[in-house]
Each structure stands twice: as C-alpha cells, then as structure tokens.
Design an enzyme around this catalytic site. Structure first.
Site, PDB file in Angstrom:
ATOM      1  N   ASP A  10      11.906  -4.248  21.014  1.00 32.37           N
ATOM      2  CA  ASP A  10      12.904  -4.251  19.938  1.00 32.37           C
ATOM      3  C   ASP A  10      13.702  -5.548  20.097  1.00 32.37           C
ATOM      4  OD1 ASP A  10      14.615  -3.301  17.837  1.00 32.37           O
ATOM      5  OD2 ASP A  10      16.085  -2.725  19.346  1.00 32.37           O
ATOM      6  N   SER A  11      14.572  -5.808  19.121  1.00 32.47           N
ATOM      7  CA  SER A  11      15.423  -6.983  19.231  1.00 32.47           C
ATOM      8  C   SER A  11      16.488  -6.814  20.321  1.00 32.47           C
ATOM      9  CB  SER A  11      16.109  -7.243  17.892  1.00 32.47           C
ATOM     10  OG  SER A  11      16.862  -6.111  17.506  1.00 32.47           O
ATOM     11  N   CYS A  73      11.234  -1.042  16.463  1.00 32.64           N
ATOM     12  CA  CYS A  73      12.188  -1.827  15.681  1.00 32.64           C
ATOM     13  C   CYS A  73      11.823  -1.654  14.206  1.00 32.64           C
ATOM     14  CB  CYS A  73      12.076  -3.294  16.090  1.00 32.64           C
ATOM     15  SG  CYS A  73      13.080  -4.402  15.083  1.00 32.64           S
ATOM     16  N   GLU A 152      25.152  -3.143  19.875  1.00 28.75           N
ATOM     17  CA  GLU A 152      24.874  -4.093  20.969  1.00 28.75           C
ATOM     18  C   GLU A 152      26.121  -4.353  21.815  1.00 28.75           C
ATOM     19  OE1 GLU A 152      22.024  -5.771  22.086  1.00 28.75           O
ATOM     20  OE2 GLU A 152      20.915  -4.408  20.792  1.00 28.75           O
ATOM     21  N   CYS A 186      16.679   2.059  11.292  1.00 27.31           N
ATOM     22  CA  CYS A 186      16.755   1.028  12.344  1.00 27.31           C
ATOM     23  C   CYS A 186      16.937   1.763  13.659  1.00 27.31           C
ATOM     24  CB  CYS A 186      17.955   0.131  12.058  1.00 27.31           C
ATOM     25  SG  CYS A 186      18.481  -0.899  13.442  1.00 27.31           S
ATOM     26  N   HIS A 188      18.440   1.103  16.263  1.00 23.43           N
ATOM     27  CA  HIS A 188      19.779   1.069  16.871  1.00 23.43           C
ATOM     28  C   HIS A 188      20.661   2.230  16.389  1.00 23.43           C
ATOM     29  CE1 HIS A 188      18.888  -3.061  18.097  1.00 23.43           C
ATOM     30  NE2 HIS A 188      20.047  -3.130  18.721  1.00 23.43           N
TER      31      HIS A 188
HETATM   32  N1  DGL Z   1      16.467  -2.071  16.118  1.00 19.59           N
HETATM   33  C1  DGL Z   1      16.192  -3.037  15.078  1.00 19.59           C
HETATM   34  C2  DGL Z   1      15.662  -2.300  13.872  1.00 19.59           C
HETATM   35  O1  DGL Z   1      15.186  -1.201  14.063  1.00 19.59           O
HETATM   36  C3  DGL Z   1      17.409  -3.869  14.870  1.00 19.59           C
HETATM   37  C4  DGL Z   1      17.146  -5.018  14.035  1.00 19.59           C
HETATM   38  C5  DGL Z   1      18.043  -6.159  14.228  1.00 19.59           C
HETATM   39  O2  DGL Z   1      17.965  -6.765  15.292  1.00 19.59           O
HETATM   40  O3  DGL Z   1      18.754  -6.481  13.284  1.00 19.59           O
HETATM   41  O4  DGL Z   1      15.641  -2.757  12.764  1.00 19.59           O
END
Ligand code: DGL
Length: 271
Positions: A10-11, A73, A152, A186, A188
């Site tokens: 993931d990011s 992600c 984050e 998402c 997150h």
């Molecule tokens: N967890 C990522 C997602 O599901 C976050 C994306 C991001 O970094 O903006 O989209």
C-alpha cells in the site's frame, strides 16, 4: 502446499487492514508488507505516476519470490491492476472485486455509498464492478482526500475533533442519500471505522475493502492448493520507504503485536 510468502503493499499504513485480516485467518503464512511511506498519499497523483510507483512496489516485493501479491490499496487496485497483471506471472489480487461482491450481498435498498481517494473515484472501477454484480445499484460516490493524511498521522481515534469534523463533512451527502451500505474504498479508511460508524449510524453496513480482499485471497490460495503447511506461526516482515519508527509505532498499535524489530527502511526508487 506452498511456503513462499504473500507480498502485500500500500502507499502507507492502510494496507495493514488487509494484513490484520490475513494474519487472523492465515496465521501460518509468512507475510511481507511494503508501505510506501515516503511517497504517500498516492490518491491525488496522476494515473501515470500511480502506475510507476506501483510497478516499483511490485518489483520490490518480487525479490521475495512471493506466491501471491495483494494490492492492499484502493488507488492502485482501481488504477494500475490490469497493467501489473499484464507484466507479472505471479497472481496479483486487488481490492475492488471482493469489496464489490460484499456490497452487492449486503445492500437491501440498492443504495450504496462509496468513498475513496480522488484517483479511485475518478476511475469508476467500483461502480463498474457493482453494476456487473447487481445491475441497477445506485452508487453515491465521494472522494475524501484529507482522510489518508489524517490516518498516516495517527489522527483516527474517536474523540479526535479534527477527524470527526472532516468525516462529518465528507459523509453528510452520503447520509442524506440514504445509503444502507458504505464501501470504504480506500484501505486507510477502516482505521476510522468507529468514527464513520458513529456518524452514519448502526443501520449502515460498512465494507472494509482490505478485510474483504484478505478473505478473497485466502479462498483463492486454498482453492489452488497454495496454502502454507508448517507448524510455526508465519513471520510478518514490514518495509517502508521513510521513517520506520513512526510506522512501527502506529503499525504495532493497529495490529496489536509489537512489530518494531521487523520493520526496515528501503530505497524504493532503485526498483
Ligand atoms: N490506502 C490507499 C488506498 O486504498 C491510500 C491511497 C493514498 O495513498 O492516497 O487508496
């Protein structure tokens, strides 16, 4: 039987929602996680940049010879999955299909809410998957760019006035639309689940896309005879592209296990 690890990326922190579920239902599997904390968030970036980052993320995980890669992600799953699959022989699983199946199963009224990053909402991928599974579903979609930075930075606890205010502003139109199911598109966002649930009310079912994806992957591995067979618990390793200390603290809290010794920083730009 296959004892190679499962790669997950993931990011940033969001993919841990998939890791937590994978660890719960597949305790014997080795997991290698990459969180691109140096370049998070992905969701406001162009398609080309997201694909470039995703290629590097998969190339890094590829060095562990994984038996499967989980794109935990929403942004990458909606924007780069087909590209990644066309370039790798390793099975690559995204979050869209399993999440859409869950939403199609859960909704009674056919009114489904969707929140995600800008790139995810722009892609229309969740809507397409839902239309194929449950024709006539009405999707009310909204991008929520401030939610990933909040998570984050560890600002996702109930009582956090900033997080509560932002969640209320983003979700008000979905509440007004009367959705009975809300896709947290998402990975997150499930960290904000208590806040989101408090705002939407108990009658609205929340779809955690990371969790759904983890369950889907477990089923796929079992179906293909690729589950690990060993009598020790799986090892969970974590790699990030910046600030491993911050990540370790937040990841340990979220996963409920001390991952401090298993977190390392790497230079993702060399992949
Ligand atoms: N967890 C990522 C997602 O599901 C976050 C994306 C991001 O970094 O903006 O989209």
């Amino acid at each position: 039987m296959d004892n190679r690890p499962i790669g997950v990326f993931d990011s940033g922190l969001g993919g841990l929602t998939a890791v937590r579920e994978l660890a719960r239902i597949l305790p014997e599997e080795d997991l290698v996680y990459f969180g691109d904390t140096g370049r998070v968030p992905y969701g406001g970036r162009s398609r080309d940049t997201i694909i470039r980052y995703a290629r590097q993320d998969v190339a890094f995980l590829g060095t562990f010879q994984p038996k499967a890669i989980v794109v935990a992600c929403g942004t990458v799953s909606t924007t780069a999955l087909d590209t990644l699959r066309s370039e790798w022989a390793t099975p690559i699983y995204g979050v869209v299909e399993p999440a859409a199946r869950a939403a199609a199963r859960l909704t009674q009224s056919g009114k489904v809410g969707l929140i995600g990053t800008k790139a995810t909402i722009r892609s229309g991928a969740y809507e397409r998957a839902l239309a194929a599974l449950r024709p006539g579903t009405q999707v009310t979609a909204r991008s929520c760019p401030l939610l990933v930075p909040l998570v984050e930075n560890g600002r996702y606890q109930p009582g956090d006035i900033v997080a509560e205010t932002v969640v209320a502003e983003y979700l008000a139109p979905l509440k007004d639309a009367g959705v009975d199911t809300l896709m947290l598109g998402c990975t997150h966002y499930p960290l904000l689940k208590p806040l989101i649930s408090a705002f939407m009310g108990p009658q609205v079912a929340l779809v955690d896309v990371g969790e759904q994806c983890a369950q889907w992957v477990a089923g796929q591995l079992a179906g293909q005879g690729l589950r690990a067979g060993r009598d020790r618990p799986g090892r969970h390793r974590f790699f990030v592209s910046d600030d491993s200390g911050d990540f370790a603290a937040l990841a340990s809290a979220f996963l409920g296990e001390d991952v401090g010794d298993e977190v390392a920083e790497i230079d993702i730009t060399v992949y």
